[in-house]
Design a protein around this motif. Sequence first.
Motif, PDB file in Angstrom:
ATOM      1  N   CYS A   6       0.802  -1.039   0.115  1.00  0.00           N
ATOM      2  CA  CYS A   6       0.058   0.193  -0.037  1.00  0.00           C
ATOM      3  C   CYS A   6       0.800   1.251  -0.098  1.00  0.00           C
ATOM      4  O   CYS A   6       0.258   2.396  -0.123  1.00  0.00           O
ATOM      5  N   LYS A  42       0.732   3.591  -3.135  1.00  0.00           N
ATOM      6  CA  LYS A  42      -0.607   4.367  -3.540  1.00  0.00           C
ATOM      7  C   LYS A  42      -0.456   5.880  -3.797  1.00  0.00           C
ATOM      8  O   LYS A  42       0.756   6.062  -3.506  1.00  0.00           O
ATOM      9  N   ASP A  76      -8.398  -3.823  -4.702  1.00  0.00           N
ATOM     10  CA  ASP A  76      -7.192  -3.507  -4.363  1.00  0.00           C
ATOM     11  C   ASP A  76      -6.212  -4.330  -4.843  1.00  0.00           C
ATOM     12  O   ASP A  76      -6.065  -5.670  -5.100  1.00  0.00           O
TER      13      ASP A  76
END
Length: 347
Positions: A15, A18, A66
Amino acid sequence: MDTPRLTSLAHGGGCGCKLDPEVLRTLLADQPVAGPFERLLVGNETADDAAVWALDDGTCLIATTDFFTPMVDDPHDFGRIAATNAISDVYAMGGKPILALAILGMPVGKIAPEVVAEILKGGASTCAEAGIPIAGGHSIDTPEPIYGLAVIGLCDRARIRRNADAQAGDVAILTKPLGVGIYSAAIKREALDKDGYADFVATTTKLNKVGADLAGDGDVHAITDITGFGLLGHGLELARGADLTFVIESGAIPLLPRAETLAQEGFVTGASHRNWSSFGAHVTLPEGLPDWRRHILTDPQTSGGLLVTCTPARAEAILTRIRSAGFAQAAIVGRFEAGAPGIRVEV
């Protein structure tokens, strides 16, 4: 084929890759709202974890996606972590997943097919643990390895938990320790030992199933999962959504065993710096707070824990319930109070 380290093929991992949160806000600001769809209960207006659509019988459909680049070199672990992270969005809305579709991008010619197969097997093993099938998917040739899921879930309308539903006086509970981004920086530099890696994999592959259970409790008001924007970024989303101030007790935050030491040694991700640049103006820090401690607050979590807000009188009972579900380090980390939407950090 000699396959290079997966992390060497990615500019960032998990993540942490991102988009900058302020860049994302700018991009979404000029986009049309989801439109006058009566059954769209949750769209992109509240920075929520997934979209929610009301079906005819009062049941709601939850949809999310995701995916990201590798933060570990073991392909099976990469698949497991990515799948756990994607499924978490459904739990964070108060729902239960029912099926997933795989999203796969691989640099053809750089990664052996058997390595890609292990990534897919890792994702499938996590889905099996969650009790759902991978019912299809899509794959393309990409410069960097990418894997993730699109996940569909179901939820009763009364159990939906949005980011905008925190109430003044609510206590905030964090279910998993912070430090995943710090550990991933150490992994990339081959500076994390076996015990540290085991801790990393254990936390990032633990399904946030407890979110679906907590949503049945009327004293639980808001739930979100802590991922790439760190505790500050996702806490700010709750504060903005509810028009409240989120007060964080920094000394109460649970950490992975070596997070503090590694942070002091400079193992910090680029995403941590981007996060602070994006929303630091909305955060009040105590005087003299060391930079490494601030980086823990902005540390991007991959497959992180849930941030849960609840009625103060039930906080200890709810915390006990969360710990009994296997989240041993869950802790009360702050509160929401009336005031300008933002964050105040206390020592």
